[in-house]
Write a protein that holds these residues in place. Structure first.
Motif, PDB file in Angstrom:
ATOM      1  N   ARG A  38       5.268   7.961   7.434  1.00  0.00           N
ATOM      2  CA  ARG A  38       4.902   6.152   7.414  1.00  0.00           C
ATOM      3  C   ARG A  38       5.657   5.530   6.265  1.00  0.00           C
ATOM      4  NH1 ARG A  38       0.241   6.103   4.417  1.00  0.00           N
ATOM      5  NH2 ARG A  38       0.548   8.211   3.581  1.00  0.00           N
ATOM      6  N   ILE A  39       6.906   6.714   5.418  1.00  0.00           N
ATOM      7  CA  ILE A  39       7.259   5.099   5.111  1.00  0.00           C
ATOM      8  C   ILE A  39       9.015   4.871   6.108  1.00  0.00           C
ATOM      9  CG2 ILE A  39       9.349   4.985   3.424  1.00  0.00           C
ATOM     10  CD1 ILE A  39       7.472   6.720   1.814  1.00  0.00           C
ATOM     11  N   ALA A  40       9.121   6.005   6.905  1.00  0.00           N
ATOM     12  CA  ALA A  40      10.371   5.948   7.312  1.00  0.00           C
ATOM     13  C   ALA A  40      10.132   5.029   9.382  1.00  0.00           C
ATOM     14  CB  ALA A  40      10.241   7.654   8.616  1.00  0.00           C
ATOM     15  N   ARG A  41       8.863   4.973   9.111  1.00  0.00           N
ATOM     16  CA  ARG A  41       8.329   3.908  10.299  1.00  0.00           C
ATOM     17  C   ARG A  41       8.225   2.739   9.870  1.00  0.00           C
ATOM     18  NH1 ARG A  41       4.206   8.010  11.651  1.00  0.00           N
ATOM     19  NH2 ARG A  41       2.832   6.378   9.959  1.00  0.00           N
ATOM     20  N   ALA A  67       0.759  -0.940   0.201  1.00  0.00           N
ATOM     21  CA  ALA A  67      -0.339  -0.159  -0.288  1.00  0.00           C
ATOM     22  C   ALA A  67       1.005   1.088   0.142  1.00  0.00           C
ATOM     23  CB  ALA A  67      -0.961  -0.073   1.215  1.00  0.00           C
ATOM     24  N   LEU A  68       1.846   1.328   0.843  1.00  0.00           N
ATOM     25  CA  LEU A  68       3.120   2.282   0.722  1.00  0.00           C
ATOM     26  C   LEU A  68       3.357   2.648  -0.069  1.00  0.00           C
ATOM     27  CD1 LEU A  68       5.031   1.937   4.565  1.00  0.00           C
ATOM     28  CD2 LEU A  68       2.640   3.868   3.310  1.00  0.00           C
ATOM     29  N   ARG A  69       3.928   1.736  -1.320  1.00  0.00           N
ATOM     30  CA  ARG A  69       4.246   1.614  -2.612  1.00  0.00           C
ATOM     31  C   ARG A  69       3.615   2.476  -4.112  1.00  0.00           C
ATOM     32  NH1 ARG A  69       7.562  -3.144  -5.375  1.00  0.00           N
ATOM     33  NH2 ARG A  69       5.227  -3.773  -5.539  1.00  0.00           N
ATOM     34  N   PRO A  87       5.296  -7.944   1.574  1.00  0.00           N
ATOM     35  CA  PRO A  87       6.651  -8.940   1.270  1.00  0.00           C
ATOM     36  C   PRO A  87       7.085  -7.590   2.054  1.00  0.00           C
ATOM     37  CG  PRO A  87       5.084  -8.022  -0.546  1.00  0.00           C
ATOM     38  CD  PRO A  87       4.606  -8.139   0.682  1.00  0.00           C
ATOM     39  N   PRO A  88       8.364  -8.023   2.520  1.00  0.00           N
ATOM     40  CA  PRO A  88       9.627  -6.850   2.818  1.00  0.00           C
ATOM     41  C   PRO A  88       9.609  -6.224   1.261  1.00  0.00           C
ATOM     42  CG  PRO A  88      10.631  -9.124   2.513  1.00  0.00           C
ATOM     43  CD  PRO A  88       8.735  -9.386   2.191  1.00  0.00           C
ATOM     44  N   ILE A  89       9.654  -5.138   1.337  1.00  0.00           N
ATOM     45  CA  ILE A  89      10.275  -4.109   0.545  1.00  0.00           C
ATOM     46  C   ILE A  89      10.723  -2.631   0.886  1.00  0.00           C
ATOM     47  CG2 ILE A  89       9.104  -2.750  -2.151  1.00  0.00           C
ATOM     48  CD1 ILE A  89       6.247  -4.563  -1.851  1.00  0.00           C
ATOM     49  N   HIS A  90      11.649  -2.484   0.041  1.00  0.00           N
ATOM     50  CA  HIS A  90      12.847  -1.510   0.667  1.00  0.00           C
ATOM     51  C   HIS A  90      11.624   0.033  -0.116  1.00  0.00           C
ATOM     52  CE1 HIS A  90      14.643   1.824   2.308  1.00  0.00           C
ATOM     53  NE2 HIS A  90      15.341   1.993   1.587  1.00  0.00           N
ATOM     54  N   ILE A  91      10.867   1.084   1.175  1.00  0.00           N
ATOM     55  CA  ILE A  91      10.537   2.184   0.058  1.00  0.00           C
ATOM     56  C   ILE A  91      11.592   3.423   0.334  1.00  0.00           C
ATOM     57  CG2 ILE A  91       8.255   3.201  -0.331  1.00  0.00           C
ATOM     58  CD1 ILE A  91       6.928   0.884   0.238  1.00  0.00           C
ATOM     59  N   ASN A  92      12.092   4.155  -0.818  1.00  0.00           N
ATOM     60  CA  ASN A  92      12.411   5.141  -0.272  1.00  0.00           C
ATOM     61  C   ASN A  92      11.843   6.133  -0.364  1.00  0.00           C
ATOM     62  OD1 ASN A  92      15.329   3.814  -1.248  1.00  0.00           O
ATOM     63  ND2 ASN A  92      14.327   4.523  -3.490  1.00  0.00           N
ATOM     64  N   LEU A  93      12.225   7.274   0.579  1.00  0.00           N
ATOM     65  CA  LEU A  93      11.860   8.527   1.456  1.00  0.00           C
ATOM     66  C   LEU A  93      11.366   9.644   0.097  1.00  0.00           C
ATOM     67  CD1 LEU A  93      13.501   9.230   4.536  1.00  0.00           C
ATOM     68  CD2 LEU A  93      10.918   8.061   3.791  1.00  0.00           C
TER      69      LEU A  93
END
Length: 124
Positions: free
Chosen positions: A92-95, A61-63, A104-110
């Motif tokens: 929310r991304i930083a949290r 959802a964040l992505r 799934p583990p996904i890294h999302i950039n700020l």
């Protein structure tokens, strides 16, 4: 008068008035009748009837929010509100980086706040 006879009378009177004529699906088989139902059949049916999107795990959802930030900001009138929306998403991304999310583990950039605001300004 017993409740059953009262209900039977109400049904008969409604049928005589024609309230059951031309109902949707009249004369058609009931969908799914005789088929094995899964335990979530009712929620799946509700989501289909009401055109509700399947909820995403928080990481996805964040992505999705990051990918749709331009559409999210399209109707925003002031830079202050746009900046607040971008900052909230970044928080929310930083949290999400600090704790384990569902999905799934996904890294999302700020988001780069100033670059995103520049895009917002140029689209106006």
């Amino acid at each position: 008068m017993t409740p059953e006879s009262w209900a039977d009378r109400r049904y008969r009177e409604a049928a005589e008035r024609g309230e059951f004529d031309n109902l949707p699906g009249q004369g058609k088989p009931i969908p799914g009748l005789g088929q094995r139902q899964d335990e979530n059949w009712w929620i799946k049916g509700l989501m289909e009837r009401e055109d509700i999107a399947m909820p995403l795990p928080e990481s996805l959802a964040l992505r999705k929010e990051v990918g749709e930030i331009s559409q999210t900001l399209a109707d925003v009138r002031t830079e202050e509100v746009a900046r607040r929306i971008i900052t909230d998403l970044n928080e929310r991304i930083a949290r999400s980086h600090r704790r384990r999310l569902d999905g799934p583990p996904i890294h999302i950039n700020l988001l780069d706040v100033e670059a995103t605001l520049d895009q917002w300004r140029s689209s106006r």
